[in-house]
Write an enzyme that holds these catalytic residues in place. Structure first.
Site, PDB file in Angstrom:
ATOM      1  CD  GLU A  52     140.502 162.118  81.135  1.00 16.08           C
ATOM      2  OE1 GLU A  52     139.590 162.756  81.692  1.00 16.08           O
ATOM      3  OE2 GLU A  52     140.665 160.894  81.311  1.00 16.08           O
ATOM      4  CG  ASP A  93     138.044 154.490  75.089  1.00 12.10           C
ATOM      5  OD1 ASP A  93     138.758 155.354  75.651  1.00 12.10           O
ATOM      6  OD2 ASP A  93     137.889 153.332  75.522  1.00 12.10           O
ATOM      7  CG  HIS A 125     135.157 161.791  79.681  1.00 14.72           C
ATOM      8  ND1 HIS A 125     134.172 160.830  79.586  1.00 14.72           N
ATOM      9  CD2 HIS A 125     136.274 161.142  80.074  1.00 14.72           C
ATOM     10  CE1 HIS A 125     134.692 159.651  79.905  1.00 14.72           C
ATOM     11  NE2 HIS A 125     135.967 159.814  80.196  1.00 14.72           N
TER      12      HIS A 125
HETATM   13 ZN    ZN Z   1     137.341 158.336  80.766  1.00 13.73          ZN
END
Ligand code: ZN
Length: 417
Positions: A278, A359, A281
């Protein structure tokens, strides 16, 4: 035939046929792969879970098709069938000003639409989700949610619609530009206000109590150079067994939210890896990029409406004989999803690229293997399919299919640091 009627019908048919064709491919692909767990997951996902995921996905896809077909019939009824003209006529009899007639027509249309969708949302929650063991919502919660949503629509929608309609009638030929500015302001305000004021109306958020996990999260945050306005646990189990985690808010108002269901199924290493994803992002400014692309799309849409609203044939072609500002806006809102549908693969491709980037960021800040384990658990527990039809997935999926994500993460692990 009116040109706008023709374009509308062609787009409707093209959208529906594409959806049916993709769904048919998807269901066939899943049925063909139902008997065997993909090799990379064989050690972690039992055949029974894999079959459940297939059956769940098939049931969801089928329900989606039925709901889509029903939605198109309703769209036809509102437009060519004269439903909108009827609704408008009913409110016009009160002889309010054009602006408040417009507000009333729009709000009542939104409420009627969600009532018309009620059979499907009831069946989704108490039929489908319950059948696969995910539903935790009871009827009082369901009804409470509906009432709260209706109230929010009245409280937030009334001033927004009134301002938009007022700008449309009072600000000259560039009204669409002013409306766009208001719309962007409203979007940002909602992003800021949602975590602090709206989400708590639906769920309970309590500070994360687990001290060990808390410390690990805080050390991850400082390692990645982040500040947040708190780490919260949300009682997602009140409604559903599906687990999730998210990072929400804007500026100083950012908070980290874990569903209680997620914390129950993942161990601390895995929670940390999910959070690192997260954070990725945010590091890559995905939220900002998304906002900018939405902003450009809505600007293009509003500019198109600025032109369409001057064409009487646009109204007549869509079943409205008395053109007005609010009817133009409504027709636009009803019809534009048919065009947006063919843009969604682009938006989804961008989103999948962002997922890979997040990721990779997680793999650089925590162990990639932990994220792989977390993903495998989440796929198993959410009964998400491991074998989507590739074309279907590239059209619809905002996240890459599990096998691709896991392969990418494993490649990251093997690379020297
Ligand atoms: Zn995601």
């Amino acid at each position: 035939m009116n040109l706008y009627t023709a374009i509308f019908l062609v787009m409707l048919l093209a959208t529906a046929l594409t959806q049916w064709w993709l769904a048919a491919r998807h269901m066939r692909y899943i049925r063909n792969h139902r008997g065997q767990v993909p090799a990379a997951f064989r050690d972690h996902i039992p055949l029974a879970s894999h079959r459940k995921a297939a059956d769940y996905t098939l049931a969801k896809t089928r329900l989606g098709l039925a709901e889509g077909a029903y939605g198109y019939l309703i769209l036809l009824a509102w437009t060519l069938g004269g439903g909108l003209a009827l609704l408008n006529g009913a409110w016009s009899q009160l002889e309010w000003s054009p602006l408040w007639t417009g507000v009333a027509v729009m709000l009542s249309l939104f409420m009627l639409s969600s009532l018309l969708d009620l059979p499907f949302s009831l069946y989704h929650t108490f039929g489908l989700e319950a059948r696969f063991g995910f539903n935790r919502t009871d009827l009082p919660t369901f009804i409470g949610d509906m009432l709260k949503n209706g109230l929010l629509l009245l409280l937030l929608g009334t001033p927004l619609i009134a301002v938009v309609l007022w700008l449309m009638q009072a600000s000259g030929s560039l009204w669409w530009l002013y409306v766009w500015i208001v719309w962007m302001g409203f979007t940002l305000l909602m992003l800021w206000a949602y975590p602090a004021f709206i989400a708590p109306l639906f769920n309970k958020f309590s500070p994360l109590e687990d001290n060990e996990l808390r410390q690990r999260i805080e050390s991850l945050l400082s390692r990645c150079g982040f500040t947040s306005n708190g780490i919260f646990v949300m009682d997602g189990s009140k409604r559903s067994g599906h687990g999730n985690a998210y990072f929400t808010g804007l500026g100083e108002n950012k908070r980290i939210v874990f569903f209680d269901t997620l914390l129950k199924s993942l161990d601390p290493d895995e929670v940390e890896a999910v959070l690192a994803h997260e954070l990725g992002h945010f590091k890559h400014k995905h939220v900002h990029k998304r906002l900018v692309s939405m902003a450009l799309l809505s600007l293009a849409g509003l500019a198109a409406l600025g032109w369409l609203i001057q064409q009487p044939a646009f109204f007549h072609g869509l079943g409205v004989n008395e053109p007005s500002l609010h009817m133009g806006l409504i027709l636009f809102l009803l019809v534009s999803p048919l065009f947006g549908f063919f843009l969604s693969p682009l938006m989804n491709a961008l989103s999948r690229k962002h997922e890979f980037e997040a990721d990779a960021y997680a793999a650089s800040q925590t162990r990639a293997g932990d994220l792989v384990q977390a993903l495998v658990k989440l796929y198993r527990e959410n009964a998400s399919t491991l074998t989507p039809d590739p074309l279907y997935s590239s059209f619809y999926d905002s996240h890459p299919p599990a096998p691709l994500r896991v392969a990418q993460l494993n490649a990251n692990t093997r690379q020297p640091a």
